[in-house]
Structures are given as C-alpha cells and as structure tokens.
Motif scaffolding. Structure first.
Motif, PDB file in Angstrom:
ATOM      1  N   PRO A   1       7.404  10.091  -8.842  1.00  0.00           N
ATOM      2  CA  PRO A   1       7.444   8.653  -8.556  1.00  0.00           C
ATOM      3  C   PRO A   1       7.518   7.861  -9.857  1.00  0.00           C
ATOM      4  CG  PRO A   1       5.766   9.736  -7.237  1.00  0.00           C
ATOM      5  CD  PRO A   1       6.255  10.761  -8.214  1.00  0.00           C
ATOM      6  N   GLY A   2       8.431   6.914  -9.904  1.00  0.00           N
ATOM      7  CA  GLY A   2       8.642   6.164 -11.130  1.00  0.00           C
ATOM      8  C   GLY A   2       9.610   6.837 -12.078  1.00  0.00           C
TER       9      GLY A   2
ATOM     10  N   CYS B   1       4.193   2.438  -9.044  1.00  0.00           N
ATOM     11  CA  CYS B   1       3.765   2.439  -7.637  1.00  0.00           C
ATOM     12  C   CYS B   1       4.726   1.612  -6.787  1.00  0.00           C
ATOM     13  CB  CYS B   1       2.349   1.874  -7.521  1.00  0.00           C
ATOM     14  SG  CYS B   1       1.124   2.770  -8.499  1.00  0.00           S
ATOM     15  N   ARG B   2       4.747   1.907  -5.509  1.00  0.00           N
ATOM     16  CA  ARG B   2       5.628   1.188  -4.592  1.00  0.00           C
ATOM     17  C   ARG B   2       5.041  -0.150  -4.172  1.00  0.00           C
ATOM     18  NH1 ARG B   2       7.974   5.908  -0.475  1.00  0.00           N
ATOM     19  NH2 ARG B   2       9.575   6.691  -1.918  1.00  0.00           N
ATOM     20  N   ARG B   3       3.734  -0.233  -4.042  1.00  0.00           N
ATOM     21  CA  ARG B   3       3.115  -1.479  -3.591  1.00  0.00           C
ATOM     22  C   ARG B   3       2.936  -2.422  -4.779  1.00  0.00           C
ATOM     23  NH1 ARG B   3      -1.894  -0.758   0.289  1.00  0.00           N
ATOM     24  NH2 ARG B   3      -2.847   0.172  -1.571  1.00  0.00           N
ATOM     25  N   THR B   4       3.022  -3.704  -4.511  1.00  0.00           N
ATOM     26  CA  THR B   4       2.935  -4.691  -5.593  1.00  0.00           C
ATOM     27  C   THR B   4       1.511  -4.875  -6.100  1.00  0.00           C
ATOM     28  OG1 THR B   4       2.747  -6.462  -3.947  1.00  0.00           O
ATOM     29  CG2 THR B   4       4.965  -5.953  -4.790  1.00  0.00           C
TER      30      THR B   4
ATOM     31  N   PRO C   1      -1.228  -2.393  -6.367  1.00  0.00           N
ATOM     32  CA  PRO C   1      -1.647  -1.013  -6.110  1.00  0.00           C
ATOM     33  C   PRO C   1      -3.126  -0.799  -6.398  1.00  0.00           C
ATOM     34  CG  PRO C   1      -0.534  -1.134  -8.221  1.00  0.00           C
ATOM     35  CD  PRO C   1      -0.440  -2.500  -7.612  1.00  0.00           C
TER      36      PRO C   1
ATOM     37  N   LYS D   1       0.609  10.198   2.534  1.00  0.00           N
ATOM     38  CA  LYS D   1      -0.008   9.133   1.758  1.00  0.00           C
ATOM     39  C   LYS D   1      -1.402   9.588   1.349  1.00  0.00           C
ATOM     40  CE  LYS D   1       2.413   5.204   3.890  1.00  0.00           C
ATOM     41  NZ  LYS D   1       3.253   5.981   4.812  1.00  0.00           N
TER      42      LYS D   1
ATOM     43  N   ASP E   1      -2.588   4.446  -4.690  1.00  0.00           N
ATOM     44  CA  ASP E   1      -1.177   4.428  -5.071  1.00  0.00           C
ATOM     45  C   ASP E   1      -0.886   5.241  -6.324  1.00  0.00           C
ATOM     46  OD1 ASP E   1      -0.040   2.130  -3.195  1.00  0.00           O
ATOM     47  OD2 ASP E   1      -1.968   1.453  -3.978  1.00  0.00           O
TER      48      ASP E   1
ATOM     49  N   GLY F   1       6.970  10.176  -2.829  1.00  0.00           N
ATOM     50  CA  GLY F   1       7.039   8.974  -3.657  1.00  0.00           C
ATOM     51  C   GLY F   1       5.920   7.993  -3.433  1.00  0.00           C
ATOM     52  N   ASN F   2       4.872   8.414  -2.723  1.00  0.00           N
ATOM     53  CA  ASN F   2       3.802   7.477  -2.370  1.00  0.00           C
ATOM     54  C   ASN F   2       2.622   7.500  -3.333  1.00  0.00           C
ATOM     55  OD1 ASN F   2       5.093   6.515  -0.012  1.00  0.00           O
ATOM     56  ND2 ASN F   2       4.458   8.363   1.090  1.00  0.00           N
TER      57      ASN F   2
END
Length: 826
Positions: free
Chosen positions: A154-155, A228-231, A233, A273, A286, A320-321
């Motif tokens: 991820p990233g 991270c995917r969430r703004t 995290p 997750k 995250d 990717g979580n």
C-alpha cells in the motif's frame, strides 16, 4: 559562525579550556574534538558543561543521567527482566552542517537504492534472473519471505523508515557499517537524548544553531498517513510488549507521535481490514509502524508458530487496506552478504557510485572471493553471511580472523569448504574517537553513528538531523569489537544559519479543540483496571499489617489488642494469601508473620502485589505520568524496622493515589483504574465488616474496624459517646458520603459504567450497568442492623460477579475477535 562565542573565551583559566587542552594532550589523531579543537562550537559545549558541573565533570554526567531518568528513558538486555537506566554522555557529538549535508545525501541515495532492489526482488526479480544478484542470497536468507512475492505494498513503497550505522575513520571519512530495515530501533532514544541534553545544557541550542528533530518526526507521521486510503487514518505502533529490549523507546515514540501503542492481541483482521479491539468495539487501523520480527506478523501467511502476530494481516495488506512500515521481507537486504553487491548495483540502478561507501565485503559464495578470504584470513573480519550462525562458526557476531585459531579455525575452514555461501569476509574498520566522561575526566572512546531516514507525505526521503552516537566501552577502535557500545550521545548538527523553533505541539493560537482522548484498546483497559486493584489491594493489606504491628506487637504504643481481635487480623491476611498462619499469636511469631506478609517472595505479600502493579506500569508508560511510573518502579524498602518500612510504603501509596486523583485526566483509562480500585475496596470492606462488625463484636474489634477503614476521625466527629456497633457499621458500609464505605464505592462504580461506551443503541443498560444499579439500590434499601454475615457475603459475591461482567464486556477474552451484542466498525 556568528552565533558562537568567540575563541577568546577559551581562556586557559577556564575549566572548559583546561579540559580540552588536557584531553587533546593525551589523545591520538582522529579524535573529533582534537581535530576541531580550534572550532568555537566545542568551546561552547564545554562552557555549557562547566556551567552545570563546576570543576567536576562527574556532576555533569549525573545531571544528564537524572534528566534521562525523568524522561523515562530505559532499555533492557535480552534475557533480563529488569530495565536498565539509559547511559547518556553529557558531551554531544558535533557535526558541522556542511559535513552533515554530505551524510544526508548519501543516506537518501542509499534508501532509494534499497527500495529499488526490494521492488525488484519481490516483483519481477530481473536482478536475479540476469545474474546481478545470486539466487543464493535469497535462498540462504531467513528474512526473504517468499509468500510476499508479487505483493504491491500500500502506497507503493516497501521502506518507510530506515536506520544506517556509520563509522568515521581516523582521517574523517564516513562509511556504512550496517543497514537496519526490519524494525529499526534508536530514533526514540535519539529524541530522548536531545530532550535530556536540552534540559541540561539549555543555552547550547541557541548558541550553536542546532538543527531540530521535530520536523523529521512530523514528516514521517505525515508520510505514513499519506500511504493510507482514509483521509483521517488511525495509525498504530505495533510492539512485541514490555519485555522487548526497546519497549521504553517504543512507548515514548507512540506518545510523542500520537500513535496508538498496540500488541498483536489487540488487533483483529476481518474481511481484509484491520481493527483494534477497544472498549467501544472494533476500530479501524489504517497503518502500522511495526516493531515485531516481520516473520511473526501473520501466523497464517508467514511463521505458523507465531503467537504474537495477527492472523489475516497480510491479506489486509494485500488488499491495500493496511500500510506497514516497513513491509515484511525487507530484512533480506540487511544480510552482510549483500554488502558485496551494493556498489555494483548502485552503478547499474542509479548510474553513480555510492556517496557513502560500504566497508569492503567478500561473499564466499564466489570461488574467487572465497580464495581471497582464505588467503587474507588474519587481516579480515570473518562472519555469517545472513545473520544466522553457521555450524562451523565459533561465535554469534563476526570476529577478527586473527582471533580464530587452532581447532576453531580448522572447523570454520572445513565448514566454509562445505557451505561457502554462509560466510563473508570484511575489512576491519578503525573508528574515530570522541570524548566521554569516565571517572570524572574526559577519555577518548570509539563511536559509531546511527542515522535515521523516513519518507514524507510526498514519498521523498528526509534524514533526521543528527541521530544517535553509540560510544564504545574500551579503547580498542576496531568497529567489530565495539558491539552495541556502553554509552550514547546526542548528535548535534550545527551551523551559521539560525534555526526556527519547530514542535509537534499545535501553535499557541490554534482554534482546534479536542476533548476526546482517543481510542482505548481493551488490553490497556484491562491493565488499568488491574493496576487500580493491585494498588488498592496492596494498600489494604499494608493497613492490616500496620494495625497489627502498632497494636499487638509494639506493646509500648499502648494497650495490646485482645487475642481474638489479633486472630481476626491474622485471618484477613491468611485468607488473602499474604502469608501462612503463624504457629501462635505470641509477639515473635506475629512479627515473623507480619514480615512475611510484607516482603516474602512466595505468597501474595505486599511486595509481590507491588511487583504486579510495577509490571503493569512498565507496560503502560505511554499513558502514565513519569512521576507515577517512577513511584511504581521505586525499589521495595528493605532497611529499617517493619513499622518504618510500612510507613514508607504507606506514603508511596498515598502519593500514587494523589497522582491518580488530581493529575490524571478523566479519560476512560482513568475510569478503569478507578473502577478497579473501587471494586477492590468494596470487596475488602465487605470482608472487614464481616470480620469485625457483626453483633458479637468487641470494643477492640470496632476500634480496629475504624482503623482499617481510616475512619476514626470521621466517627469521633459524629459520635461523642464512644464506639457502638450499628453506627460504625453504617459509617463503613452504608454511608454514601464516606469515601471508604461500601456504598460510596458502588455508587462510583455505577457512575463510571454509565460514562463508558456501550455497543447497543437501544438505550438499555448492558449487564454490567444493570448489576451495578441493582447493587446500588440494594445498599440504599438496607439499614445497618440488618447487615449480617449472610447479607455481607451476598454483597461480596455480587461484587465478584460485577467484576466478571466488566471483564467480559470490556477486556480481551482469549482469541475472541468480536463482541456479542453489537459492533462499532469505525
């Protein structure tokens, strides 16, 4: 440098000048101080030290050590259960900003090279296919994790944070000694070193324009968040636990960066997750800054024997979580064998030579290289190629070939002939020295420098200004013999340009207000609950011992208690497991009994109870004030008489009670600590009233009961006609205004449970809340004359059930990942 004191301040009469002159008269070429003795920056350092030390350098060392202890800095040697004080030298290592710029550029280049290699090894593996990296370097390494082949992090990055050990040669050149990629340690110690030195040498920062560390840590935190995917995290620091050698550092970093300190048991993977199990249900995680051995992260995907990992974590990463810093498998590049190939790989992949060269390394997996090592055996460092000790190697760490002789050399060469790929030969590096205070004077010792680099929010590498110096214990300047070092030092990068003050604290005029203290993992709630119980349990048992000592053993203190009353005191301690029953109630036997209940090691003595609390405190230092940790860590008093020691412990308990009552924010963690204390006190009071407050109680029984409840003054202020059973029982069992009564404890328990989160949204009480409300109502409807042994026993039984209900609702229950009755997947 305009901000540094003029060289004329090096007056021969000053302590600073005398220290430098005397030191450089003794030491050899290559010492960093003597090479720069004309630099006014070193003059400034020793003037600051002289200001706090006078003419005794030992004073400076002790002062810096006290500051490090106040911060909570400590470490543990593998195999030991007790932490040691962090050894910090009062003399920092100075590096001029221009020299540092070259070091930082070399670290950034190296980080990019390592990332490029890892992306290939776990991707298309073209470097192995085309022969640039021998396949044996992967197959022979226990840190190459084949199940992760093809997994895109991820990233997009395998590395987020690295540490590199550097050695400075006698002529000033820097070279790389080792890379640390799996779980790089030391950044927290570098931060703590800076804090301690800043407190001790407060003016040095401004005099030398020392570059600050806060921007590096802020950038690293932002870099993790960007992966991270969430703004918004939630990021955790995954620790092996309090017995890990660098747990103190991990706790400090988590607190400083605002990360959630978690262990594997706190986490659960569900539908690709990752969640942390909290008192409010499952909360999304995250990103993880991992400090576990990466092979133990996931028993399903990696090492099936792992008991500290998170089953399903790798699936969440693959989806990717969850971003992990650093990705499992990066440790393959830590192998000394890779050092033989990095220079050529740098030329091929980056088109340039390494700015910071490796120490020369020959991997014996090549025939020519093996012949070179055997030919020059006595002049090289011989060691394992992959960090795992080969069968023929006589030790664990690399050794100078000249020190491997006789049968040991023969066995090693024989094994090298069978499995040459397991060995490397390296040049023996000699190190510069720096001054350290030993025996109240400056002495020269070799040092290495650990430098840290991290990715920022744009994915670019930034380097922590300075890092951490490790100083050898012995004069021998060979890097291989220095080991981990016996001292550490702050590393100050200084220059002529002024440095803006930067902090991770918000600006003073910020408008953002946050009253929610954040997520409380179930394990932490459990720890705080039992910390409260152990503190109250120890204090209660100490109270019984003190009453017994003061009224039955020390006959000079007044009239002795009746034997029946003394027997009941003994019974309380025996029932609690404090000590075996004494042979008799004679003075000598009671004294021995009291001593066992206070300080024996084989029972639930006060000492053992304190040890339980101390261990919880060590594992909760990210959430406890330093003063509370120091009180919990304080040695158990062993000198003097029993009453003196009991008094010392009583004052310590009072201090901890005051800290928790007046200095802890009313967070959920505080509520669980107070919950534990209230349940333990209510249970104890039920037993004490049942022992001393029943209808057949004597005057001695009732007076002892008031002493045990610390309520003599409260009773005397209300009743002037002497002691009577019913008023005493009412005061200690049913009076909601007496902070020692059962009713007071139960009301506080009810209030705490009402304030804690619930899983359902139907507005109904959860079981623990309903039980607390029912017990409160029962006590409110009871009068003192009706309190008999049966009713008190029923109250105690309900308190046990209530404790179990709290544990079932809020604490971890084995491997149970979810909570019945509702979930909060936030």
């Amino acid at each position: 440098m305009a901000s540094v004191a003029a060289p004329s301040l090096l007056d021969p009469a000053t302590h600073a000048a005398r220290w430098i002159v005397d030191y450089c008269a003794r030491e050899q070429r290559g010492d960093v101080l003597c090479a720069g003795r004309g630099d006014p920056a070193w003059a400034a350092v020793f003037e600051e030290i002289a200001a706090i030390a006078g003419d005794d350098l030992g004073n400076a060392r002790e002062r810096v050590q006290r500051h490090a202890a106040d911060i909570g800095t400590g470490f543990r040697i593998i195999g030991e259960t007790e932490e040691r004080a962090w050894p910090l030298s009062p003399v920092p290592l100075l590096i001029e900003s221009e020299e540092w710029a070259g070091i930082a550029a070399g670290i950034r280049q190296r980080a990019e090279l390592l990332e490029t290699i890892l992306a290939d090894l776990y991707g298309d593996a073209t470097l192995v296919e085309r022969g640039h990296i021998p396949a044996a370097l992967l197959g022979g390494s226990p840190f190459y994790l084949r199940p992760l082949g093809g997994l895109v992090p991820p990233g997009g990055h395998h590395l987020h944070f690295i540490a590199v050990d550097l050695g400075r040669g006698p002529t000033g050149e820097w070279r790389v000694l080792a890379d640390h990629l799996r779980a790089p340690a030391g950044a927290g110690y570098a931060l703590e070193n800076r804090l301690a030195i800043s407190r001790a040498l407060g003016s040095l920062q401004g005099r030398l324009n020392i570059e600050r560390q806060a921007p590096f840590f802020a950038a690293f935190r932002a870099g993790l968040a960007a992966a991270c995917r969430r703004t918004d995290p939630r990021i955790g620091l995954l620790t092996p636990g309090r017995l890990n050698p660098s747990y103190a550092e991990q706790a400090h970093l988590a607190r400083y960066l605002g990360l959630l300190l978690v262990e594997g048991a706190d986490l659960a993977a569900l539908e690709d997750k990752l969640y942390v199990r909290t008192i409010g249900g499952l909360k999304r995680i995250d990103a993880l800054w991992n400090r576990l051995d990466p092979r133990l992260l996931d028993p399903l995907a990696l090492d099936s024997h792992s008991g500290i990992g998170v089953p399903g974590l790798i699936d969440a990463v693959a989806a990717g979580n969850v971003a992990v810093a650093n990705m499992p498998g990066v440790g393959v590049l830590e192998s000394p064998a890779f050092g033989a190939f990095l220079p050529r790989l740098a030329t091929r992949l980056l088109g340039t030579d390494l700015l910071l060269p490796n120490i020369a390394t020959w991997w014996c997996g090549g025939a020519a290289e093996r012949a070179r090592v055997e030919e020059d055996f006595d002049n090289l460092l011989i060691g394992p190629a992959f960090g795992v000790t080969p069968l023929g190697f006589p030790g664990k760490a690399a050794l100078p070939g000249s020190e491997i002789t006789g049968a040991a050399r023969a066995a090693l060469l024989a094994d090298m002939a069978k499995r040459p790929q397991d060995y490397v030969g390296q040049e023996i590096v000699r190190l510069s020295t720096m001054p350290v205070v030993a025996e109240d004077r400056l002495v020269a010792r070799p040092f290495t420098l650990r430098v840290f680099a991290a990715r920022d929010a744009e994915g670019q590498w930034i380097v922590l200004p300075g890092g951490m110096a490790r100083i050898g214990e012995h004069v021998d300047d060979r890097a291989a013999l220095m080991g981990e070092g016996s001292w550490s030092a702050d590393v100050a990068v200084h220059g002529g340009a002024s440095v803006d003050p930067v902090s991770l604290l918000p600006p003073p005029d910020t408008l953002h207000v946050r009253r929610n203290p954040g997520t409380l993992p179930s394990r932490v709630a459990d720890n705080f609950f039992w910390l409260g119980r152990y503190l109250e349990r120890g204090e209660a048992q100490l109270g019984v011992i003190r009453v017994m000592l003061g009224n039955s053993i020390d006959v000079d203190a007044g009239a002795a208690l009746a034997p029946e009353t003394v027997g009941r005191l003994v019974g309380l301690i025996v029932a609690a497991g404090g000590a075996p029953h004494p042979p008799s109630l004679r003075r000598a036997d009671l004294a021995a009994f009291a001593r066992a209940a206070l300080e024996s090691d084989g029972s639930q003595s006060v000492k053992v109870i304190n040890e339980h609390a101390r261990r919880i405190g060590q594992g909760s230092r990210d959430r406890l004030a330093a003063d509370m940790v120091r009180l919990l860590d304080a040695p158990f008093p062993m000198g003097g008489g029993l009453l003196d020691r009991s008094g010392t412990l009583q004052r310590r308990y009072a201090a901890m009670s005051g800290l928790s009552a007046e200095h802890m924010s009313r967070t959920a963690a505080w509520r669980f600590m107070d919950l534990g204390r209230r349940i333990e006190r209510a249970t104890t009071m039920s037993r004490v009233v049942r022992a001393f407050g029943l209808p057949q109680a004597s005057g001695d029984d009732l007076s002892t009961l008031l002493d045990l409840a610390d309520s003599q003054i409260s009773y005397r202020q209300r009743y002037l006609t002497g002691i009577a059973r019913v008023p005493v029982v009412d005061l200690l069992a049913l009076d909601p205004g007496n902070p020692r009564s059962i009713a007071f404890q139960v009301e506080r328990i009810r209030d705490h449970l009402a304030a804690l989160p619930v899983l359902g949204d139907d507005g109904m009480d959860e079981p623990q809340q309903a039980q607390a409300a029912a017990l409160t109502a029962q006590l409110a409807a009871t009068n003192a004359p009706a309190l008999d042994e049966t009713l008190l026993g029923d109250i105690e039984r309900k308190l046990f059930l209530l404790s179990d209900a709290i544990a079932h609702r809020y604490f971890l229950q084995g491997a149970e990942p979810l909570r019945a009755g509702g979930l909060t997947l936030a």
